[in-house]
Design an enzyme around this catalytic site. Structure first.
Site, mmCIF file in Angstrom:
data_model
loop_
_atom_site.group_PDB
_atom_site.id
_atom_site.type_symbol
_atom_site.label_atom_id
_atom_site.label_comp_id
_atom_site.label_asym_id
_atom_site.label_seq_id
_atom_site.Cartn_x
_atom_site.Cartn_y
_atom_site.Cartn_z
ATOM 1 N N ASP A 49 0.906 -1.188 -0.093
ATOM 2 C CA ASP A 49 0.041 0.011 -0.066
ATOM 3 C C ASP A 49 0.925 1.072 0.041
ATOM 4 O OD1 ASP A 49 0.880 -0.164 2.697
ATOM 5 O OD2 ASP A 49 -1.052 0.048 3.403
ATOM 6 N N ASP A 88 -1.297 -6.223 -0.353
ATOM 7 C CA ASP A 88 -1.543 -5.465 0.939
ATOM 8 C C ASP A 88 -3.031 -5.462 1.112
ATOM 9 O OD1 ASP A 88 0.422 -4.889 2.721
ATOM 10 O OD2 ASP A 88 1.086 -3.054 1.869
ATOM 11 N N GLU A 120 -1.138 -5.382 8.441
ATOM 12 C CA GLU A 120 -0.354 -4.998 9.378
ATOM 13 C C GLU A 120 -0.995 -5.509 10.759
ATOM 14 O OE1 GLU A 120 0.346 -0.841 9.165
ATOM 15 O OE2 GLU A 120 1.019 -0.939 6.851
ATOM 16 N N GLU A 187 9.231 -4.628 10.370
ATOM 17 C CA GLU A 187 9.565 -3.255 9.647
ATOM 18 C C GLU A 187 10.052 -2.284 10.799
ATOM 19 O OE1 GLU A 187 6.812 -1.193 6.986
ATOM 20 O OE2 GLU A 187 8.222 0.760 7.097
HETATM 21 O O1 KIV Z 1 3.631 -1.144 1.705
HETATM 22 C C1 KIV Z 1 4.505 -1.468 1.669
HETATM 23 O O2 KIV Z 1 5.380 -1.325 0.698
HETATM 24 C C2 KIV Z 1 5.016 -2.437 2.629
HETATM 25 C C3 KIV Z 1 6.606 -2.662 2.592
HETATM 26 C C4 KIV Z 1 7.386 -1.553 3.449
HETATM 27 C C5 KIV Z 1 6.829 -3.965 3.377
HETATM 28 O O3 KIV Z 1 4.289 -2.744 3.622
#
Ligand code: KIV
Length: 275
Positions: A49, A88, A120, A187
Site C-alpha cells: 500500500d 496488501d 499490518e 519493519e
Molecule cells: O506497503 C509496503 O510497501 C510495505 C513494505 C514497506 C513492506 O508494506
C-alpha cells in the site's frame, strides 16, 4: 485434460520452507512492466500500500483504497510469471471484523489472482489472521513500524527502543505466527529485536529497516532505485532513477527545441520509395 504451464510461480509453501535457508529476496511492485523486470530476481513481490505514497503522491498509506490495491495487483500479476505475489490489505479493509476481512481478502485474491494478502498485524489482528487462514487465504503478517498506524504513533517511528515496545513487537510476531501467518514483515525495529524475533518464530521474517539476520529482505522499489530525493536512512540506493530520467528528458526537450530529432514528416513520409 488440463495443461500445465512450464514456469511455476513460487508459492507460500516455498517461501515458508526458506526459514533459515537461502535469504528471501523481495521488492515492492505496482505495475506490469516494472514487475516483469523484478520477476527474474525476486522470490516474491509485494503490491504494497506504499503505492499510495510512491505512485499516487499521498502523504501516507491511510488514503489507499481496495480499488487501488486491486488495480495495481492485477497489473503486477499480468507482468509476472515466477515470483509469488502478495497484495496488501489497505487501511479500513480488515480491522472492523473477521467477516469484513474475509470479504475483502477474498475479493483481492479473486480479482487479482495473487497468492496471499498482507495485514499490518497488531496483536488484535491474530483472530482475523486465523479466520482467513482457516478459510484458505494465506496471510503475511507485518509487525513493528506499521505505516497504517502513523496517526496513532505521531509519525513513522522505529520500534523496540524501550522494553515496553520490545515486548509489544515480540508479542505481535508471536501472535501472527500462532494465528497461522506463513511469514512476517518486520519493519523499522531495533536490530537486536529483529534478530530475536527471527530466532524465536518458526516462520520466515522479512526485514525492512530491521536486521540483515532476518530470513529475507524487502525494500520499496522506487526508494532503492533512487527515484526520490529523500529516502529512509536504512535504504541503500542501487540506482539513480531520478537523475537518469531527468537527464533523458532534458536531452529530449533540448532536441525538440532545436528541431534536431527525426520529425514526424520524415518518419511517415508519403513520398513513394525509389524502386
Ligand atoms: O506497503 C509496503 O510497501 C510495505 C513494505 C514497506 C513492506 O508494506
Amino acid at each position: 485434460m488440463s495443461s500445465h504451464a512450464t514456469i511455476r510461480r513460487l508459492t507460500t509453501a516455498d517461501i515458508r520452507a526458506r526459514k533459515n535457508q537461502q535469504p528471501i529476496v523481495s521488492l515492492t511492485a505496482y505495475d506490469a512492466p516494472n514487475a516483469a523486470i523484478l520477476d527474474d530476481y525476486c522470490d516474491f513481490l509485494l503490491v504494497g500500500d506504499s503505492v499510495g505514497m510512491v505512485v499516487h503522491g499521498l502523504p501516507s498509506t491511510v488514503g489507499v483504497t481496495m480499488e487501488m490495491m486491486i488495480m495495481h495487483g492485477q497489473a503486477v500479476m499480468r507482468g509476472t510469471q515466477r515470483a509469488m505475489v502478495v497484495v496488501d490489505m489497505p487501511f479500513g479493509s480488515y480491522e472492523e471484523s473477521k467477516e469484513q476481512a474475509f470479504k475483502n481478502a477474498a475479493r483481492i485474491m479473486q480479482e487479482t489472482g495473487c497468492q496471499a494478502v498482507k495485514i499490518e498485524s497488531g496483536t488484535y489482528a491474530a483472530d482475523t489472521i486465523a479466520y482467513l487462514v482457516e478459510r484458505s487465504i494465506p496471510v503475511m503478517g507485518h509487525v513493528g513500524l506499521r505505516p497504517q498506524a502513523v496517526h496513532v504513533d505521531g509519525g513513522f517511528k522505529a520500534k523496540g527502543r524501550n522494553q515496553a515496545e520490545w515486548d509489544k513487537v515480540m508479542a505481535e510476531a508471536l501472535a501472527a505466527e500462532k494465528a497461522g501467518a506463513f511469514a512476517i514483515v518486520v519493519e523499522g525495529v531495533a536490530e537486536d529485536l529483529a534478530e530475536e524475533i527471527t530466532k524465536t518464530v518458526k516462520i520466515p521474517t522479512i526485514g525492512i529497516g530491521a536486521s540483515a539476520k532476518c530470513d529475507g529482505q524487502i525494500l520499496v522499489t522506487p526508494d532503492m532505485l533512487g527515484l526520490f530525493e529523500w529516502t529512509p536512512k536504512f535504504v541503500k540506493r542501487y540506482g539513480s532513477q531520478k537523475d537518469n530520467v531527468a537527464r533523458a528528458v532534458e536531452a529530449y526537450a533540448h532536441e525538440v527545441r532545436e528541431r534536431s530529432f527525426p520529425g514526424e514528416s520524415q518518419v511517415y513520409s508519403l513520398k513513394p520509395k525509389a524502386s
